[in-house]
Motif scaffolding. Structure first.
Motif, short mmCIF file in Angstrom:
data_model
loop_
_atom_site.label_atom_id
_atom_site.label_comp_id
_atom_site.label_asym_id
_atom_site.label_seq_id
_atom_site.Cartn_x
_atom_site.Cartn_y
_atom_site.Cartn_z
N MET A 1 0.83 -1.20 0.00
CA MET A 1 0.00 0.00 0.00
C MET A 1 0.87 1.25 0.00
O MET A 1 1.96 1.26 0.60
N LEU A 2 0.36 2.29 -0.62
CA LEU A 2 1.03 3.59 -0.63
C LEU A 2 -0.02 4.65 -0.36
O LEU A 2 -1.06 4.69 -1.02
N ASP A 3 0.26 5.52 0.61
CA ASP A 3 -0.66 6.58 1.00
C ASP A 3 0.00 7.92 0.73
O ASP A 3 0.89 8.34 1.47
N LEU A 4 -0.42 8.60 -0.36
CA LEU A 4 0.12 9.91 -0.70
C LEU A 4 -0.75 11.01 -0.09
O LEU A 4 -1.94 10.82 0.14
N CYS A 5 -0.14 12.18 0.15
CA CYS A 5 -0.85 13.26 0.85
C CYS A 5 -1.43 12.70 2.14
O CYS A 5 -2.61 12.91 2.46
N CYS A 6 -0.58 11.99 2.87
CA CYS A 6 -1.10 11.17 3.98
C CYS A 6 -1.53 11.98 5.18
O CYS A 6 -2.25 11.47 6.05
N SER B 1 3.52 9.26 2.40
CA SER B 1 4.32 10.47 2.19
C SER B 1 3.45 11.71 2.29
O SER B 1 2.26 11.69 2.00
N ASP B 2 4.09 12.80 2.72
CA ASP B 2 3.44 14.10 2.76
C ASP B 2 4.52 15.16 2.67
O ASP B 2 5.66 14.94 3.10
N VAL B 3 4.18 16.32 2.14
CA VAL B 3 5.15 17.38 1.96
C VAL B 3 5.32 18.22 3.22
O VAL B 3 6.34 18.90 3.39
N GLU B 4 4.35 18.19 4.12
CA GLU B 4 4.35 19.03 5.31
C GLU B 4 5.11 18.39 6.46
O GLU B 4 4.81 17.26 6.87
N HIS B 5 6.05 19.14 7.03
CA HIS B 5 6.87 18.62 8.14
C HIS B 5 6.00 18.23 9.33
O HIS B 5 6.18 17.16 9.93
N ALA B 6 5.06 19.10 9.71
CA ALA B 6 4.22 18.82 10.87
C ALA B 6 3.37 17.57 10.65
O ALA B 6 3.22 16.74 11.56
N ALA B 7 2.83 17.42 9.44
CA ALA B 7 2.02 16.24 9.15
C ALA B 7 2.85 14.97 9.24
O ALA B 7 2.42 13.97 9.81
N VAL B 8 4.07 15.02 8.70
CA VAL B 8 4.94 13.84 8.72
C VAL B 8 5.29 13.45 10.15
O VAL B 8 5.32 12.26 10.50
N ALA B 9 5.52 14.44 11.01
CA ALA B 9 5.83 14.14 12.41
C ALA B 9 4.69 13.38 13.07
O ALA B 9 4.92 12.39 13.80
N HIS B 10 3.46 13.80 12.83
CA HIS B 10 2.31 13.11 13.42
C HIS B 10 2.07 11.77 12.72
O HIS B 10 1.68 10.79 13.38
N ALA B 11 2.30 11.71 11.41
CA ALA B 11 2.12 10.44 10.71
C ALA B 11 3.10 9.39 11.24
O ALA B 11 2.74 8.22 11.41
N ARG B 12 4.31 9.81 11.51
CA ARG B 12 5.28 8.86 12.06
C ARG B 12 4.87 8.41 13.46
O ARG B 12 5.06 7.25 13.83
N ARG B 13 4.29 9.32 14.22
CA ARG B 13 3.81 8.95 15.55
C ARG B 13 2.65 7.96 15.46
O ARG B 13 2.54 7.03 16.25
N ASN B 14 1.79 8.15 14.46
CA ASN B 14 0.63 7.27 14.30
C ASN B 14 0.96 5.95 13.62
O ASN B 14 0.44 4.89 14.00
N LEU B 15 1.81 6.01 12.60
CA LEU B 15 2.05 4.83 11.76
C LEU B 15 3.29 4.04 12.15
O LEU B 15 3.39 2.85 11.84
N GLY B 16 4.22 4.70 12.83
CA GLY B 16 5.42 3.98 13.25
C GLY B 16 5.11 2.72 14.05
O GLY B 16 5.65 1.65 13.76
N PRO B 17 4.23 2.81 15.06
CA PRO B 17 3.91 1.62 15.83
C PRO B 17 3.23 0.52 15.00
O PRO B 17 3.18 -0.64 15.43
N LEU B 18 2.71 0.88 13.83
CA LEU B 18 2.06 -0.11 12.96
C LEU B 18 3.06 -0.71 11.97
O LEU B 18 2.68 -1.55 11.14
N GLY B 19 4.30 -0.26 12.03
CA GLY B 19 5.33 -0.81 11.15
C GLY B 19 5.40 -0.17 9.79
O GLY B 19 6.04 -0.70 8.88
N ALA B 20 4.75 0.99 9.61
CA ALA B 20 4.74 1.67 8.31
C ALA B 20 5.91 2.65 8.21
O ALA B 20 6.42 3.14 9.22
N ALA B 21 6.30 2.94 6.98
CA ALA B 21 7.36 3.92 6.72
C ALA B 21 6.74 5.20 6.19
O ALA B 21 5.90 5.17 5.30
N VAL B 22 7.16 6.34 6.76
CA VAL B 22 6.62 7.64 6.35
C VAL B 22 7.76 8.49 5.78
O VAL B 22 8.81 8.63 6.40
N HIS B 23 7.53 9.05 4.60
CA HIS B 23 8.54 9.83 3.89
C HIS B 23 8.06 11.27 3.73
O HIS B 23 6.88 11.51 3.47
N GLN B 24 8.99 12.22 3.85
CA GLN B 24 8.63 13.62 3.69
C GLN B 24 9.09 14.14 2.34
O GLN B 24 10.28 14.02 1.99
#
Length: 280
Positions: A105-110, A135-158
């Motif tokens: 799966m790939l989630d853009l504008c996440c 992936s998301d272009v916004e730094h703040a969004a990526v920080a929260h995405a990593r907090r949410n998705l990291g424990p699920l084993g997902a990779a988040v790219h900025q």
């Protein structure tokens, strides 16, 4: 003569009714529900409660004040400068889970990662699993995405859309989710102040007709999708014809999913385009 040196309690701490009245006076439609959530968040801390209430009364989105947004039955971390996932986008999650279970799966504008995360959790609840990149272009969004998705084993790219996605995923994505901005530029000023003033413009503004970002995603999708893979994105009801024409122009098969709930409104009733790649 004794002097009472007790510090007066801030207005929000006096009683729930006072809190509800302050919120209602500030224009909060669901003041009772918001008051209960703010009291829960403050955990009996009078000063914290007053700080939270003051932020809300000043117009900050409730989700930013609380630090979380409820989406698809789960609380997801959000904060200042982060797009708040909408209830109507839960339709995209349901549409994704109705497709054959993906391996990749790939989630853009996440944004905060709620859409991809909700699909991943839905798959796991059904006894399946998948690799998830976001992936998301916004730094703040990526920080929260990593907090949410990291424990699920997902990779988040900025970064910008697919530019930061590992190239090893090219041609292997079974499910591509993209909750791209689709509000026409001219309609931004008519949005509620909570969104217009507190969410990043890049997460709202879709260009003159609202489809600018989606044009880029749809044009790239055939190179990234696996045979039989699908791209899912949300649009407004008046954008369906343009979106489906765009999808078909790039060799993808288009289907439209709408909310069948008769009580659905602009806040809860979504429209999702499912663009599927045929066999190569």
């Amino acid at each position: 003569m004794s002097v009472d040196r007790t510090t007066p309690e801030p207005p929000a701490a006096r009683d729930p009714e006072t809190l509800v009245a302050r919120l209602r006076a500030a224009g909060c439609v669901f003041a009772e529900d918001e008051a209960a959530l703010l009291l829960e968040a403050a955990v009996m801390d009078v000063e914290l409660l007053e700080t939270l209430v003051a932020r809300r009364v000043a117009g900050e989105p409730l989700e930013h004040v609380l630090g979380w947004a409820e989406f698809a039955g789960r609380r997801w971390s959000v904060g200042a400068g982060v797009f708040v996932p909408r209830r109507r986008t839960e339709l995209m999650v349901a549409a994704a889970l109705a497709l054959p279970a993906p391996a990749t799966m790939l989630d853009l504008c996440c944004g905060c990662g709620a859409v991809g995360g909700a699909v991943l959790l839905g798959l796991r609840a059904a006894g399946a699993d998948a690799v998830l990149h976001a992936s998301d272009v916004e730094h703040a969004a990526v920080a929260h995405a990593r907090r949410n998705l990291g424990p699920l084993g997902a990779a988040v790219h900025q970064g910008d859309l697919l530019a930061v996605v590992p190239t090893m995923l090219r041609g292997r994505v079974d499910l591509l989710l993209c909750n791209a901005p689709y509000v026409p530029t001219g309609a931004i000023t008519a949005m509620p102040p909570e969104a217009r003033d507190h969410e990043p413009a890049v997460a709202l503004d879709g260009g003159a007709d609202g489809l600018d970002v989606l044009r880029r995603v749809v044009a790239s999708a055939p190179d990234w999708l696996a045979p039989g893979g699908s791209l899912l994105f949300e649009v407004g009801t008046d954008q369906v014809d343009g979106a489906t024409a765009l999808v078909e122009a790039h060799g993808l098969r288009a289907a439209v999913v709408t909310d069948e709930d008769p009580d659905a409104d602009d806040a809860t009733g979504g429209t999702v385009v499912v663009a599927t790649l045929g066999a190569r």
